[in-house]
Write a protein that holds these residues in place. Structure first.
Motif, PDB file in Angstrom:
ATOM      1  N   LEU A  24     -10.463  19.336  -9.841  1.00  0.00           N
ATOM      2  CA  LEU A  24      -9.894  18.744  -8.639  1.00  0.00           C
ATOM      3  C   LEU A  24      -8.442  19.170  -8.567  1.00  0.00           C
ATOM      4  N   GLN A  25      -7.991  19.571  -7.403  1.00  0.00           N
ATOM      5  CA  GLN A  25      -6.580  19.889  -7.200  1.00  0.00           C
ATOM      6  C   GLN A  25      -6.074  19.086  -6.017  1.00  0.00           C
ATOM      7  N   ILE A  26      -4.914  18.469  -6.201  1.00  0.00           N
ATOM      8  CA  ILE A  26      -4.306  17.642  -5.164  1.00  0.00           C
ATOM      9  C   ILE A  26      -2.874  18.119  -4.958  1.00  0.00           C
ATOM     10  N   SER A  27      -2.529  18.405  -3.720  1.00  0.00           N
ATOM     11  CA  SER A  27      -1.144  18.733  -3.370  1.00  0.00           C
ATOM     12  C   SER A  27      -0.569  17.525  -2.659  1.00  0.00           C
ATOM     13  N   ILE A  28       0.587  17.058  -3.132  1.00  0.00           N
ATOM     14  CA  ILE A  28       1.194  15.880  -2.516  1.00  0.00           C
ATOM     15  C   ILE A  28       2.611  16.192  -2.061  1.00  0.00           C
ATOM     16  N   ALA A  29       2.916  15.721  -0.862  1.00  0.00           N
ATOM     17  CA  ALA A  29       4.266  15.859  -0.314  1.00  0.00           C
ATOM     18  C   ALA A  29       5.199  14.921  -1.072  1.00  0.00           C
ATOM     19  N   ALA A  30       6.469  15.110  -0.888  1.00  0.00           N
ATOM     20  CA  ALA A  30       7.481  14.289  -1.562  1.00  0.00           C
ATOM     21  C   ALA A  30       7.547  12.905  -0.930  1.00  0.00           C
ATOM     22  N   ASP A  31       6.476  12.150  -1.095  1.00  0.00           N
ATOM     23  CA  ASP A  31       6.368  10.807  -0.521  1.00  0.00           C
ATOM     24  C   ASP A  31       5.693   9.915  -1.550  1.00  0.00           C
ATOM     25  N   LYS A  32       6.443   9.009  -2.150  1.00  0.00           N
ATOM     26  CA  LYS A  32       5.906   8.154  -3.213  1.00  0.00           C
ATOM     27  C   LYS A  32       4.755   7.267  -2.735  1.00  0.00           C
ATOM     28  N   ALA A  33       4.606   7.097  -1.423  1.00  0.00           N
ATOM     29  CA  ALA A  33       3.494   6.305  -0.902  1.00  0.00           C
ATOM     30  C   ALA A  33       2.156   6.994  -1.189  1.00  0.00           C
ATOM     31  N   LEU A  34       2.164   8.298  -1.444  1.00  0.00           N
ATOM     32  CA  LEU A  34       0.936   9.040  -1.712  1.00  0.00           C
ATOM     33  C   LEU A  34       0.414   8.847  -3.132  1.00  0.00           C
ATOM     34  N   VAL A  35       1.201   8.241  -4.003  1.00  0.00           N
ATOM     35  CA  VAL A  35       0.778   8.038  -5.385  1.00  0.00           C
ATOM     36  C   VAL A  35      -0.488   7.181  -5.453  1.00  0.00           C
ATOM     37  N   ALA A  36      -0.601   6.185  -4.607  1.00  0.00           N
ATOM     38  CA  ALA A  36      -1.806   5.341  -4.589  1.00  0.00           C
ATOM     39  C   ALA A  36      -3.036   6.169  -4.225  1.00  0.00           C
ATOM     40  N   GLU A  37      -2.882   7.136  -3.323  1.00  0.00           N
ATOM     41  CA  GLU A  37      -4.003   8.007  -2.965  1.00  0.00           C
ATOM     42  C   GLU A  37      -4.389   8.918  -4.130  1.00  0.00           C
ATOM     43  N   VAL A  38      -3.405   9.391  -4.870  1.00  0.00           N
ATOM     44  CA  VAL A  38      -3.694  10.205  -6.055  1.00  0.00           C
ATOM     45  C   VAL A  38      -4.505   9.381  -7.049  1.00  0.00           C
ATOM     46  N   ARG A  39      -4.063   8.174  -7.308  1.00  0.00           N
ATOM     47  CA  ARG A  39      -4.767   7.280  -8.245  1.00  0.00           C
ATOM     48  C   ARG A  39      -6.218   7.084  -7.799  1.00  0.00           C
ATOM     49  N   HIS A  40      -6.410   6.795  -6.516  1.00  0.00           N
ATOM     50  CA  HIS A  40      -7.755   6.572  -5.985  1.00  0.00           C
ATOM     51  C   HIS A  40      -8.613   7.840  -6.070  1.00  0.00           C
ATOM     52  N   THR A  41      -8.045   8.979  -5.714  1.00  0.00           N
ATOM     53  CA  THR A  41      -8.785  10.238  -5.718  1.00  0.00           C
ATOM     54  C   THR A  41      -9.220  10.629  -7.126  1.00  0.00           C
ATOM     55  N   VAL A  42      -8.334  10.462  -8.105  1.00  0.00           N
ATOM     56  CA  VAL A  42      -8.667  10.772  -9.497  1.00  0.00           C
ATOM     57  C   VAL A  42      -9.776   9.844  -9.989  1.00  0.00           C
ATOM     58  N   ARG A  43      -9.643   8.565  -9.726  1.00  0.00           N
ATOM     59  CA  ARG A  43     -10.670   7.599 -10.157  1.00  0.00           C
ATOM     60  C   ARG A  43     -12.026   7.946  -9.530  1.00  0.00           C
ATOM     61  N   THR A  44     -12.035   8.186  -8.231  1.00  0.00           N
ATOM     62  CA  THR A  44     -13.276   8.494  -7.522  1.00  0.00           C
ATOM     63  C   THR A  44     -13.922   9.776  -8.047  1.00  0.00           C
ATOM     64  N   ALA A  45     -13.121  10.811  -8.295  1.00  0.00           N
ATOM     65  CA  ALA A  45     -13.655  12.081  -8.808  1.00  0.00           C
ATOM     66  C   ALA A  45     -14.309  11.867 -10.171  1.00  0.00           C
ATOM     67  N   LEU A  46     -13.629  11.190 -11.080  1.00  0.00           N
ATOM     68  CA  LEU A  46     -14.193  10.979 -12.410  1.00  0.00           C
ATOM     69  C   LEU A  46     -15.469  10.140 -12.349  1.00  0.00           C
ATOM     70  N   GLU A  47     -15.485   9.149 -11.489  1.00  0.00           N
ATOM     71  CA  GLU A  47     -16.699   8.346 -11.336  1.00  0.00           C
ATOM     72  C   GLU A  47     -17.850   9.204 -10.816  1.00  0.00           C
ATOM     73  N   SER A  48     -17.580  10.061  -9.840  1.00  0.00           N
ATOM     74  CA  SER A  48     -18.636  10.909  -9.285  1.00  0.00           C
ATOM     75  C   SER A  48     -19.101  11.973 -10.278  1.00  0.00           C
ATOM     76  N   TRP A  49     -18.255  12.332 -11.238  1.00  0.00           N
ATOM     77  CA  TRP A  49     -18.610  13.309 -12.263  1.00  0.00           C
ATOM     78  C   TRP A  49     -19.291  12.665 -13.469  1.00  0.00           C
ATOM     79  N   GLY A  50     -19.509  11.347 -13.421  1.00  0.00           N
ATOM     80  CA  GLY A  50     -20.172  10.649 -14.517  1.00  0.00           C
ATOM     81  C   GLY A  50     -19.253  10.251 -15.656  1.00  0.00           C
ATOM     82  N   ALA A  51     -17.954  10.232 -15.411  1.00  0.00           N
ATOM     83  CA  ALA A  51     -16.980   9.876 -16.448  1.00  0.00           C
ATOM     84  C   ALA A  51     -16.285   8.558 -16.102  1.00  0.00           C
ATOM     85  N   SER A  52     -17.054   7.605 -15.619  1.00  0.00           N
ATOM     86  CA  SER A  52     -16.498   6.308 -15.219  1.00  0.00           C
ATOM     87  C   SER A  52     -15.770   5.603 -16.349  1.00  0.00           C
TER      88      SER A  52
END
Length: 149
Positions: A24-52
């Protein structure tokens, strides 16, 4: 925020069998509000890959490293997550040449504990300068056998 995910079959050293590499690759702009989306995206990816089993811990690690990158570099950052052979590796690139340092802070201070959390949750973590400037901070967590698909 832009993210891409893929799965590639990769030959093992013996050349006889293959193992899936999920990335998974995520590009984030210089906006700290996007950190919550990074957290959610990483969690969701690992869950979908069977690494819950490691999804919550890696989501916290991703959140802390992305937050540090945005705070100290003041520019966009790139987050990469790779799951292969029972190991999850998270890397965060930023444009800062400032090395990450875990620092002690008092109980009344609301910030400054991110790297202590990373140290507590990750099996290993570290950093390196990039040839094109800036640095990469990384952390890895093992995935218990039988957990990842």
């Amino acid at each position: 925020m832009r993210s891409t995910a893929h799965t590639d079959p990769v030959l093992t050293q013996s050349g006889c069998s293959s193992t899936a590499v999920r990335a998974l690759q995520i590009s984030i702009a210089a906006d700290k509000a996007l950190v919550a989306e990074v957290r959610h995206t990483v969690r969701t990816a690992l869950e979908s890959w069977g690494a819950s089993v490691i999804a919550d811990d890696m989501a916290v690690v991703a959140s802390e490293l992305a937050s540090n990158a945005l705070k100290h570099a003041g520019s966009e950052a790139s987050v990469r997550l790779r799951l292969s052979e029972g190991q999850a590796l998270l890397e965060v690139d930023d444009s800062s040449m400032q090395r990450p340092v875990a620092r002690r802070v008092g109980a009344e201070v609301e910030e400054g504990r991110g790297l202590f959390l990373v140290q507590a949750l990750a099996a290993e973590w570290g950093w390196r300068y990039r040839e094109d400037g800036g640095k990469t901070v990384w952390a890895s967590l093992p995935v218990p056998a039988g957990s990842a698909a």
